[in-house]
Design an enzyme around this catalytic site. Structure first.
Site, PDB file in Angstrom:
ATOM      1  CG  ASP A  42      54.330  21.241 -57.333  1.00 49.28           C
ATOM      2  OD1 ASP A  42      53.642  20.453 -58.025  1.00 49.28           O
ATOM      3  OD2 ASP A  42      55.270  20.865 -56.604  1.00 49.28           O
ATOM      4  CG  ASN A  95      46.619  16.776 -58.393  1.00 53.59           C
ATOM      5  OD1 ASN A  95      46.049  15.726 -58.690  1.00 53.59           O
ATOM      6  ND2 ASN A  95      47.831  17.092 -58.835  1.00 53.59           N
ATOM      7  CE1 TYR A 159      48.483   7.773 -52.830  1.00 62.25           C
ATOM      8  CE2 TYR A 159      47.561   5.766 -53.752  1.00 62.25           C
ATOM      9  CZ  TYR A 159      47.921   7.090 -53.897  1.00 62.25           C
ATOM     10  OH  TYR A 159      47.705   7.740 -55.087  1.00 62.25           O
ATOM     11  CE  LYS A 163      45.661   9.826 -53.097  1.00 63.77           C
ATOM     12  NZ  LYS A 163      45.659  11.234 -53.549  1.00 63.77           N
ATOM     13  CB  THR A 193      52.226  10.887 -63.534  1.00 61.52           C
ATOM     14  OG1 THR A 193      52.146  10.074 -62.364  1.00 61.52           O
ATOM     15  CG2 THR A 193      50.831  11.162 -64.063  1.00 61.52           C
TER      16      THR A 193
HETATM   17  N1  LIG Z   1      49.737   8.524 -61.295  1.00 61.82           N
HETATM   18  C1  LIG Z   1      48.888   7.619 -60.829  1.00 61.82           C
HETATM   19  O1  LIG Z   1      48.893   6.434 -61.242  1.00 61.82           O
HETATM   20  C2  LIG Z   1      47.874   8.013 -59.791  1.00 61.82           C
HETATM   21  C3  LIG Z   1      46.831   7.111 -59.521  1.00 61.82           C
HETATM   22  C4  LIG Z   1      45.887   7.453 -58.560  1.00 61.82           C
HETATM   23  C5  LIG Z   1      45.964   8.666 -57.891  1.00 61.82           C
HETATM   24  N2  LIG Z   1      47.000   9.514 -58.168  1.00 61.82           N
HETATM   25  C6  LIG Z   1      47.028  10.760 -57.422  1.00 61.82           C
HETATM   26  O2  LIG Z   1      47.093  11.829 -58.335  1.00 61.82           O
HETATM   27  C7  LIG Z   1      47.724  12.943 -57.703  1.00 61.82           C
HETATM   28  C8  LIG Z   1      48.805  13.495 -58.612  1.00 61.82           C
HETATM   29  O3  LIG Z   1      49.704  12.456 -58.886  1.00 61.82           O
HETATM   30  P1  LIG Z   1      50.656  12.457 -60.173  1.00 61.82           P
HETATM   31  O4  LIG Z   1      50.747  11.036 -60.592  1.00 61.82           O
HETATM   32  O5  LIG Z   1      50.236  13.485 -61.147  1.00 61.82           O
HETATM   33  O6  LIG Z   1      52.027  12.828 -59.455  1.00 61.82           O
HETATM   34  P2  LIG Z   1      53.384  13.527 -59.969  1.00 61.82           P
HETATM   35  O7  LIG Z   1      54.463  12.805 -59.241  1.00 61.82           O
HETATM   36  O8  LIG Z   1      53.448  13.658 -61.444  1.00 61.82           O
HETATM   37  O9  LIG Z   1      53.240  14.980 -59.343  1.00 61.82           O
HETATM   38  C9  LIG Z   1      53.160  15.138 -57.975  1.00 61.82           C
HETATM   39  C10 LIG Z   1      53.390  16.617 -57.678  1.00 61.82           C
HETATM   40  O10 LIG Z   1      53.135  16.799 -56.285  1.00 61.82           O
HETATM   41  C11 LIG Z   1      54.028  17.776 -55.827  1.00 61.82           C
HETATM   42  N3  LIG Z   1      54.090  17.728 -54.377  1.00 61.82           N
HETATM   43  C12 LIG Z   1      54.668  16.785 -53.596  1.00 61.82           C
HETATM   44  N4  LIG Z   1      54.543  17.119 -52.304  1.00 61.82           N
HETATM   45  C13 LIG Z   1      53.858  18.296 -52.251  1.00 61.82           C
HETATM   46  C14 LIG Z   1      53.434  19.155 -51.206  1.00 61.82           C
HETATM   47  N5  LIG Z   1      53.678  18.866 -49.928  1.00 61.82           N
HETATM   48  N6  LIG Z   1      52.758  20.284 -51.539  1.00 61.82           N
HETATM   49  C15 LIG Z   1      52.506  20.596 -52.822  1.00 61.82           C
HETATM   50  N7  LIG Z   1      52.891  19.819 -53.867  1.00 61.82           N
HETATM   51  C16 LIG Z   1      53.568  18.684 -53.574  1.00 61.82           C
HETATM   52  C17 LIG Z   1      55.335  17.412 -56.514  1.00 61.82           C
HETATM   53  O11 LIG Z   1      56.263  18.482 -56.493  1.00 61.82           O
HETATM   54  C18 LIG Z   1      54.837  17.068 -57.922  1.00 61.82           C
HETATM   55  O12 LIG Z   1      54.841  18.207 -58.783  1.00 61.82           O
HETATM   56  C19 LIG Z   1      48.207  12.450 -56.348  1.00 61.82           C
HETATM   57  O13 LIG Z   1      47.275  12.815 -55.357  1.00 61.82           O
HETATM   58  C20 LIG Z   1      48.228  10.948 -56.523  1.00 61.82           C
HETATM   59  O14 LIG Z   1      48.087  10.273 -55.280  1.00 61.82           O
HETATM   60  C21 LIG Z   1      47.936   9.215 -59.099  1.00 61.82           C
END
Ligand SMILES: NC(=O)c1ccc[n+]([C@@H]2O[C@H](COP(=O)([O-])OP(=O)(O)OC[C@H]3O[C@@H](n4cnc5c(N)ncnc54)[C@H](O)[C@@H]3O)[C@@H](O)[C@H]2O)c1
Length: 254
Positions: A42, A95, A159, A163, A193
Site C-alpha cells: 500500500d 486493487n 472514474y 474503470k 469501506t
Molecule cells: N468501496 C466501494 O464501494 C467500491 C466500489 C467499487 C469499486 N471499488 C474499488 O475497490 C478498490 C478498493 O477500494 P476500497 O473501497 O477498499 O478503498 P479503501 O479506501 O478502503 O482503501 C483504499 C486503499 O488504497 C490505498 N491507496 C491510495 N492511493 C494509493 C496508491 N497510489 N498506491 C497504493 N495504494 C494506494 C490507500 O492507502 C488505501 O489503503 C478501489 O479500486 C475502488 O475504486 C470500491
C-alpha cells in the site's frame, strides 16, 4: 479467520496493492487464510505493516511493503522483493483506486489525469513489471474495477473512464497472454469501506434501496470473488468482468 478451511493457495505467492484497508485488506486475509504467502502493499506503509502483522498473528504468512502503484520504479522493486522472498508470483491483485468526482465540465486536467494514473496507468505498470514472473508460474491477475464501468452515475466521468478501461484491458491481456496468465476483473457495487464512511446517510439508504440484495457489500464479499478468480476453481475463466454488486447493475433506477 480460521485456517481449517480449504487451502487453494498453499505454496502460492500473492502480491496485493492497496491492501492496507477495505477490499484489499479483506482479500489479503482471505488469500492468507487459504494458504498463500501474501505480500501486502500500500502507499500507506504502516497500514500494510499492520495487515501483514495481523495475518502473521493468525498463523498466516505475510510480508509488507510500501508501494505507490503510480511509480514505475516502485513496481520494479516490488517484483524484485517477491523474487527474493519466494522466487515465484502466482497471484496479482491490482486493487488501488479512489474517486476524483466532478462533472465533466467542472473537472480540471489534473483531476482527470490523476484519476487515470491511479486506476488505469497503475494497472499497466503492474502488469508490465509482473508478467515475466507471472507467466513462469502460470499465474492469475485480478483487477478491481467498479460497477461505475457499466452504469452511469452523475459526477464520476473520470472514474467511469478509468474503470471502463480496466474492463477492456482484461480482455486484451487475457488474449495476449493466453495459456500463460489468466486476467479477470471484479466490479464491486457499493461496499462499506472508507470510501463510503463520509457518504450522507440518505444517499446510502437510496443505494441500498436500489440494490436487490438489500444491503451494502462487505469487503469480504469482494475478497471471496477475487479468491475464486485467482484460484484453480476459475482455471476455465479468463478475460471476464464479474459484477459483485448485490444486483445493483441489473435493477431499475426507480
Ligand atoms: N468501496 C466501494 O464501494 C467500491 C466500489 C467499487 C469499486 N471499488 C474499488 O475497490 C478498490 C478498493 O477500494 P476500497 O473501497 O477498499 O478503498 P479503501 O479506501 O478502503 O482503501 C483504499 C486503499 O488504497 C490505498 N491507496 C491510495 N492511493 C494509493 C496508491 N497510489 N498506491 C497504493 N495504494 C494506494 C490507500 O492507502 C488505501 O489503503 C478501489 O479500486 C475502488 O475504486 C470500491
Amino acid at each position: 479467520m480460521s485456517r481449517a478451511g480449504p487451502t487453494r493457495f498453499t505454496g502460492r505467492t500473492a502480491l496485493l496493492t492497496a491492501a492496507a484497508s477495505g477490499i484489499g485488506e479483506a482479500t489479503a486475509h482471505r488469500l492468507a487464510a487459504e494458504g498463500a504467502s501474501v505480500l501486502v502493499t500500500d502507499v500507506d506503509a504502516e497500514g500494510a505493516r499492520r495487515v501483514a502483522e495481523e495475518i502473521g498473528a493468525q498463523g498466516g504468512r505475510a510480508r509488507h511493503r510500501a508501494l505507490d502503484v503510480t511509480s514505475v520504479d516502485a513496481w520494479t522493486e516490488a517484483v524484485e522483493a517477491v523474487t527474493s522472498w519466494t522466487g515465484h508470483l502466482d497471484v496479482l491483485h491490482l486493487n488501488a483506486g479512489q474517486n476524483f468526482p466532478g462533472a465533466a465540465h467542472e473537472l480540471d486536467d489534473a483531476a482527470w489525469h490523476d484519476q487515470l494514473r491511479l486506476c488505469l496507468d497503475s494497472v499497466f505498470y503492474g502488469v508490465r513489471a509482473a508478467v515475466p514472473l507471472l507467466s513462469t508460474a502460470r499465474g492469475a491477475v485480478v483487477i478491481t474495477s467498479s460497477v461505475h464501468a457499466v452504469i452511469g452515475f452523475k459526477g464520476f466521468p473520470a472514474y467511469a473512464a478509468a474503470k471502463g478501461g480496466i474492463n477492456a484491458l482484461v480482455r486484451q491481456l487475457a488474449v495476449e497472454y493466453a495459456g500463460q496468465i489468466r486476467f479477470n476483473a471484479v466490479l464491486p457495487g457499493a461496499v462499506a469501506t472508507a470510501l463510503w464512511a463520509e457518504t450522507p446517510p440518505e444517499y446510502k439508504a437510496q443505494t441500498i434501496a436500489r440494490t436487490p440484495v438489500g444491503r451494502l457489500g462487505a469487503p469480504e464479499d469482494i475478497a471471496a470473488a477475487v479468491a475464486f478468480l485467482a484460484s484453480e476453481d476459475a482455471s476455465f475463466v479468463t478475460g471476464q468482468n464479474l459484477l459483485v454488486d448485490g444486483g445493483r447493475s441489473i435493477s431499475s433506477q426507480e
